[in-house]
Motif scaffolding. Structure first.
Motif, PDB file in Angstrom:
ATOM      1  N   LEU A 279       6.585  11.777 -51.320  1.00  0.00           N
ATOM      2  CA  LEU A 279       7.973  12.265 -51.290  1.00  0.00           C
ATOM      3  C   LEU A 279       8.596  11.971 -49.926  1.00  0.00           C
ATOM      4  CD1 LEU A 279      10.170  13.923 -52.824  1.00  0.00           C
ATOM      5  CD2 LEU A 279       9.234  15.949 -51.692  1.00  0.00           C
ATOM      6  N   ALA A 280       7.826  12.194 -48.857  1.00  0.00           N
ATOM      7  CA  ALA A 280       8.329  11.904 -47.513  1.00  0.00           C
ATOM      8  C   ALA A 280       8.630  10.418 -47.363  1.00  0.00           C
ATOM      9  CB  ALA A 280       7.310  12.340 -46.470  1.00  0.00           C
ATOM     10  N   GLY A 281       7.758   9.571 -47.922  1.00  0.00           N
ATOM     11  CA  GLY A 281       7.995   8.134 -47.849  1.00  0.00           C
ATOM     12  C   GLY A 281       9.283   7.737 -48.541  1.00  0.00           C
ATOM     13  N   ILE A 282       9.556   8.337 -49.685  1.00  0.00           N
ATOM     14  CA  ILE A 282      10.798   8.041 -50.414  1.00  0.00           C
ATOM     15  C   ILE A 282      12.010   8.435 -49.585  1.00  0.00           C
ATOM     16  CG2 ILE A 282      12.178   8.671 -52.433  1.00  0.00           C
ATOM     17  CD1 ILE A 282       9.521   8.978 -53.971  1.00  0.00           C
ATOM     18  N   GLY A 283      11.981   9.658 -49.040  1.00  0.00           N
ATOM     19  CA  GLY A 283      13.123  10.133 -48.254  1.00  0.00           C
ATOM     20  C   GLY A 283      13.331   9.337 -46.984  1.00  0.00           C
ATOM     21  N   VAL A 284      12.248   9.061 -46.270  1.00  0.00           N
ATOM     22  CA  VAL A 284      12.355   8.350 -44.995  1.00  0.00           C
ATOM     23  C   VAL A 284      12.842   6.919 -45.207  1.00  0.00           C
ATOM     24  CG1 VAL A 284      11.003   7.355 -43.120  1.00  0.00           C
ATOM     25  CG2 VAL A 284      10.702   9.756 -43.722  1.00  0.00           C
ATOM     26  N   PHE A 285      12.271   6.206 -46.178  1.00  0.00           N
ATOM     27  CA  PHE A 285      12.651   4.807 -46.341  1.00  0.00           C
ATOM     28  C   PHE A 285      14.006   4.643 -47.034  1.00  0.00           C
ATOM     29  CE2 PHE A 285       8.696   3.598 -44.617  1.00  0.00           C
ATOM     30  CZ  PHE A 285       8.876   2.290 -44.192  1.00  0.00           C
ATOM     31  N   ALA A 286      14.412   5.620 -47.816  1.00  0.00           N
ATOM     32  CA  ALA A 286      15.786   5.583 -48.330  1.00  0.00           C
ATOM     33  C   ALA A 286      16.767   5.677 -47.165  1.00  0.00           C
ATOM     34  CB  ALA A 286      16.011   6.724 -49.315  1.00  0.00           C
ATOM     35  N   ALA A 287      16.463   6.559 -46.213  1.00  0.00           N
ATOM     36  CA  ALA A 287      17.323   6.706 -45.035  1.00  0.00           C
ATOM     37  C   ALA A 287      17.270   5.462 -44.144  1.00  0.00           C
ATOM     38  CB  ALA A 287      16.912   7.938 -44.240  1.00  0.00           C
ATOM     39  N   LEU A 288      16.084   4.869 -43.991  1.00  0.00           N
ATOM     40  CA  LEU A 288      15.965   3.659 -43.180  1.00  0.00           C
ATOM     41  C   LEU A 288      16.689   2.478 -43.838  1.00  0.00           C
ATOM     42  CD1 LEU A 288      12.233   3.836 -42.004  1.00  0.00           C
ATOM     43  CD2 LEU A 288      14.290   4.277 -40.641  1.00  0.00           C
ATOM     44  N   GLY A 289      16.704   2.449 -45.174  1.00  0.00           N
ATOM     45  CA  GLY A 289      17.464   1.420 -45.867  1.00  0.00           C
ATOM     46  C   GLY A 289      18.940   1.516 -45.552  1.00  0.00           C
ATOM     47  N   PHE A 290      19.441   2.731 -45.497  1.00  0.00           N
ATOM     48  CA  PHE A 290      20.842   2.938 -45.102  1.00  0.00           C
ATOM     49  C   PHE A 290      21.074   2.471 -43.669  1.00  0.00           C
ATOM     50  CE2 PHE A 290      23.506   5.781 -42.546  1.00  0.00           C
ATOM     51  CZ  PHE A 290      24.763   5.459 -43.058  1.00  0.00           C
ATOM     52  N   MET A 291      20.164   2.828 -42.784  1.00  0.00           N
ATOM     53  CA  MET A 291      20.293   2.450 -41.376  1.00  0.00           C
ATOM     54  C   MET A 291      20.290   0.930 -41.217  1.00  0.00           C
ATOM     55  SD  MET A 291      17.816   3.664 -38.242  1.00  0.00           S
ATOM     56  CE  MET A 291      17.982   3.004 -36.576  1.00  0.00           C
ATOM     57  N   ALA A 292      19.413   0.247 -41.972  1.00  0.00           N
ATOM     58  CA  ALA A 292      19.348  -1.212 -41.896  1.00  0.00           C
ATOM     59  C   ALA A 292      20.657  -1.840 -42.353  1.00  0.00           C
ATOM     60  CB  ALA A 292      18.187  -1.722 -42.747  1.00  0.00           C
ATOM     61  N   GLN A 293      21.217  -1.317 -43.445  1.00  0.00           N
ATOM     62  CA  GLN A 293      22.477  -1.865 -43.946  1.00  0.00           C
ATOM     63  C   GLN A 293      23.606  -1.630 -42.944  1.00  0.00           C
ATOM     64  OE1 GLN A 293      25.215  -0.186 -47.215  1.00  0.00           O
ATOM     65  NE2 GLN A 293      23.896  -1.632 -48.327  1.00  0.00           N
ATOM     66  N   ALA A 294      23.631  -0.441 -42.346  1.00  0.00           N
ATOM     67  CA  ALA A 294      24.690  -0.122 -41.393  1.00  0.00           C
ATOM     68  C   ALA A 294      24.618  -1.008 -40.156  1.00  0.00           C
ATOM     69  CB  ALA A 294      24.593   1.353 -40.988  1.00  0.00           C
ATOM     70  N   GLN A 295      23.418  -1.453 -39.793  1.00  0.00           N
ATOM     71  CA  GLN A 295      23.250  -2.288 -38.602  1.00  0.00           C
ATOM     72  C   GLN A 295      23.130  -3.768 -38.948  1.00  0.00           C
ATOM     73  OE1 GLN A 295      19.975  -0.741 -36.296  1.00  0.00           O
ATOM     74  NE2 GLN A 295      20.938   1.265 -36.004  1.00  0.00           N
ATOM     75  N   SER A 296      23.343  -4.092 -40.225  1.00  0.00           N
ATOM     76  CA  SER A 296      23.305  -5.484 -40.693  1.00  0.00           C
ATOM     77  C   SER A 296      21.984  -6.162 -40.351  1.00  0.00           C
ATOM     78  CB  SER A 296      24.479  -6.278 -40.089  1.00  0.00           C
ATOM     79  OG  SER A 296      25.712  -5.719 -40.481  1.00  0.00           O
ATOM     80  N   THR A 297      20.890  -5.479 -40.636  1.00  0.00           N
ATOM     81  CA  THR A 297      19.558  -6.030 -40.427  1.00  0.00           C
ATOM     82  C   THR A 297      18.694  -5.674 -41.621  1.00  0.00           C
ATOM     83  OG1 THR A 297      17.682  -6.129 -38.887  1.00  0.00           O
ATOM     84  CG2 THR A 297      18.744  -3.985 -39.181  1.00  0.00           C
ATOM     85  N   ASP A 298      17.428  -6.051 -41.590  1.00  0.00           N
ATOM     86  CA  ASP A 298      16.548  -5.682 -42.688  1.00  0.00           C
ATOM     87  C   ASP A 298      15.767  -4.427 -42.326  1.00  0.00           C
ATOM     88  OD1 ASP A 298      14.769  -6.599 -40.808  1.00  0.00           O
ATOM     89  OD2 ASP A 298      14.091  -8.322 -41.979  1.00  0.00           O
TER      90      ASP A 298
END
Length: 540
Positions: A279-298
C-alpha cells in the motif's frame, strides 16, 4: 536450585490476542515500510521484486518470527531472561539485542520529531516552492560538516524542542505499562495510521501522472531476478521489516497468555505488514509519478528513499499538488504514528530487561532507562552534526548489530543448544497449525546461510572504503566503536547478578503461574498469590 522470591511480581500481559497483534504490527510498521520498501522494490525489478520478496517472507521472515515468538512465550521473559532460561551461557544474546534497541531508540526519536515538525510545516507550506532541499538541510537542520575537531554542540531549537516532547509522550506511555500504555496506544494509533494512509493513497491516485508512477513501480524487470543482490536485498528488508532479532517479538510474546495461537498470530502480523508495504508503494509511487510529470522528467529521475524521499521529495510534491497540504499532513502524520508505535516497542525491550534483571517497579525502571536515553538523544541529535551521527550509527548498528545477533542467535539456539525441537513442540501445542521438519530446516539451514551472506557482504563494503566519506575517527566512534561496544557491554551485563526479586530466573515454568490470565484480571490492582515451587501451586 533456583531461588524464588517470597514476594514475586506478577508478569504483565496484553489484554487480548487482538491487542498483541496490533502491538506487534505497530512494531513492524515503522518508517522503513513507508520510505524504504517502495524504493527497494523499484530498484529490485518493480513487479518482479515481489517474487524474491514473497520467497524471503515465507522462507525466512515468518519462520524467524515464529522462532522469536517461541523463545519469548516458552521461556516467559524479556530477551536476556528468556535466553538465560534457555541456557545460562546464552544470556549475552539477550543483552546484545537490548543494547541494539537502546541505540536505535536514541536516534529513532529524532526522526519522529522531524516528522512532527513537518506535519506542522505541511499545513502552511513553510519551506516555500522550489526551496525544499535547502529548507531541510540549511534552515531546519542547520546541518554542518563533521570535522577533525569533533561533533558539534550547537543546539538547534526547532529540532531539540519537539524531540523533548516526543520523549515525554513516549515515557508516559511506557510508565503506564503493557496493558494500559503500550496495548491501549497501539489499539488507537494503528487504526488511525491505517485510515490516514488509505486516504493518502486514494488522494495520490487522483494526481496527474499517478499512473506513470504506478507503471514504474509495478512493471516487472525479469532480468533483475538473475541478480543475487536483488534476492539479498529482499531477505535483508524482510529481516528488518518484521522486527526480527531486535528482542521485540521475544518480549511481546512473553506477555501473551498461555493458550494464545502463536503461529496464527504470526501470520496475521507478517501479512498485515507486507500488505501495508505494498500500500505504501502504491501511494509513494503515485505521488512520485505526479512529481515526475510536474518536472517534465521520468520517475527514475525523482525516485529516492529514506530521508530524501520523506523530507525533500514529498515536500516538493506537497508544494506542487492541488490540496498538497492535506497530502503532507497525512504523510507526515502517518510517519509520526508509525514511528511512535515502533519506538515504544524498542524501548519496551530495554525496560523489560532491566525490570527482570533488577526487580524494580515498572515506573522506576522506565524512568531509569528512558531519561538517560532521552538526554543522550537530545544532546546528540539536536545539533548541527546530527544527521551524520544518525546516518553512521544506523548503518553500522543495522549491519553489524541486528544482522550479526540474528546470525549468532540462530546458530547458538539451533546448532549448539539444540533447542529447535523444544521450540517447535511449544508452538505446535498452542497454535492453529503445526510446524514440521520444514520449519527447522529453514531456521537452522537457510537462515544462517542468508544472514551470513548479508553480513559478509556488508562487512566487505564497509571495510573497502570509509562509509559516507566521514573521517576515520568519526567512523571509529559512531561506527565500529558502536559495534564493539554492543558485544562488550552485552557480556558485562550478563555477568551482573540478578536481583533477589527477579522471577525465578532459572525456572521457565515459574511465570506460567503468575501470568495475568491465571490469577488476576488487572495486573495493576489485584493481589498476587505466592508461588510454591514444590507443587507449582499457590498458597495463601
Amino acid at each position: 536450585m533456583a531461588t524464588v522470591s517470597t514476594q514475586p511480581r506478577k508478569r504483565e500481559a496484553f489484554g487480548s490476542r487482538n491487542v498483541f497483534i496490533l502491538s506487534a504490527i505497530g512494531s513492524a510498521l515503522g518508517l522503513g515500510n513507508i520510505w524504504r520498501f517502495p524504493y527497494v522494490a523499484y530498484e529490485g525489478g518493480g513487479g518482479a521484486f515481489l517474487i524474491p520478496y514473497l520467497c524471503a517472507l515465507l522462507t525466512a521472515g515468518i519462520p524467524l518470527l515464529f522462532f522469536d515468538y517461541a523463545i519469548g512465550h516458552r521461556f516467559r521473559g524479556s530477551a536476556p531472561l528468556a535466553f538465560r532460561r534457555m541456557h545460562r551461557a546464552a544470556e549475552p544474546l539477550g543483552w546484545w539485542q537490548v543494547l541494539i534497541c537502546a541505540i536505535i531508540a536514541v536516534y529513532y526519536a529524532v526522526i519522529i520529531a522531524w516528522a512532527a515538525m513537518y506535519t506542522w510545516f505541511s499545513a502552511r507550506l513553510a519551506w516555500g516552492a522550489g526551496n525544499e532541499e535547502n529548507f531541510f538541510f540549511t534552515d531546519f537542520l542547520q546541518m554542518g560538516d563533521v570535522s577533525d575537531s569533533g561533533v558539534s554542540t550547537t543546539f538547534v531549537p526547532q529540532v531539540g524542542i519537539p524531540l523533548v516532547v516526543v520523549w515525554l509522550v513516549v515515557i508516559v506511555i511506557m510508565v503506564l505499562g503493557v496493558r494500559r500504555g503500550i496495548g491501549r496506544v497501539n489499539s488507537i494509533l494503528m487504526p488511525l495510521l491505517t485510515t490516514m494512509f488509505v486516504i493518502l493513497v486514494v488522494q495520490s491516485l487522483f494526481l496527474p501522472g499517478a499512473m506513470d508512477g504506478l507503471n514504474a513501480f509495478f512493471t516487472p524487470n525479469w532480468e533483475a531476478l538473475a541478480d543475487p543482490g536483488v534476492w539479498a536485498s529482499a531477505y535483508g528488508h524482510v529481516f528488518f521489516s518484521l522486527s526480527i532479532a531486535f528482542g521485540i517479538m521475544v518480549t511481546y510474546a512473553s506477555y501473551l497468555k498461555r493458550k494464545t495461537d502463536l503461529t496464527g498470530s504470526g501470520l496475521v502480523v507478517a501479512f498485515a505488514n507486507s500488505s501495508f508495504e505494498i500500500l505504501a508503494g502504491i501511494g509513494v509511487f503515485a505521488a512520485l509519478g505526479f512529481m515526475a510529470q510536474a518536472q517534465s522528467t521520468d520517475v527514475a529521475g525523482v525516485a529516492t528513499s529514506g530521508i530524501g524521499l520523506a523530507f525533500i521529495a514529498f515536500p516538493t510534491i506537497v508544494s506542487q499538488a492541488t490540496g498538497g497540504a492535506i497530502i503532507g499532513v497525512l504523510f507526515f502524520g502517518a510517519l509520526v504514528f508509525a514511528g511512535i508505535t515502533s519506538l515504544i516497542s524498542v524501548l519496551e525491550v530495554v525496560v523489560a530487561a532491566l525490570q527482570d534483571k533488577l526487580g524494580w517497579s515498572r515506573v522506576r525502571t522506565t524512568l531509569t532507562a528512558s531519561i538517560p536515553l532521552a538526554i543522550v538523544s537530545t544532546g546528540l541529535f539536536s545539533t548541527t552534526t546530527a544527521l551524520a551521527v544518525l546516518d553512521t550509527t544506523d548503518a553500522f548498528v543495522n549491519s553489524f548489530g541486528i544482522m550479526a545477533v540474528a546470525l549468532v542467535a540462530v546458530i547458538v539456539v539451533a546448532w549448539l543448544l539444540h533447542k529447535l525441537p523444544t521450540l517447535q513442540a511449544h508452538l505446535n501445542e498452542r497454535s492453529s497449525f503445526g510446524l514440521g521438519l520444514l520449519w527447522k530446516l529453514l531456521v537452522a539451514g537457510l537462515a544462517p546461510i542468508v544472514l551470513g551472506y548479508l553480513f559478509i557482504t556488508e562487512l566487505i563494503a564497509k571495510i573497502s572504503e570509509p562509509y559516507g566519506g566521514y573521517p576515520n575517527w568519526f567512523l571509529a566512534v559512531f561506527g565500529w566503536g558502536m559495534v564493539i561496544a554492543l558485544i562488550t557491554l552485552a557480556i558485562l551485563l550478563s555477568l551482573l547478578p540478578w536481583s533477589g526479586r527477579s522471577r525465578a530466573k532459572d525456572d521457565p515454568e515459574y511465570d506460567e503461574f503468575l501470568i495475568t490470565e491465571d490469577y488476576a484480571p488487572d495486573p495493576e490492582t489485584t493481589a498476587v498469590p505466592v508461588f510454591d515451587p514444590a507443587n507449582k501451586g499457590e498458597r495463601s
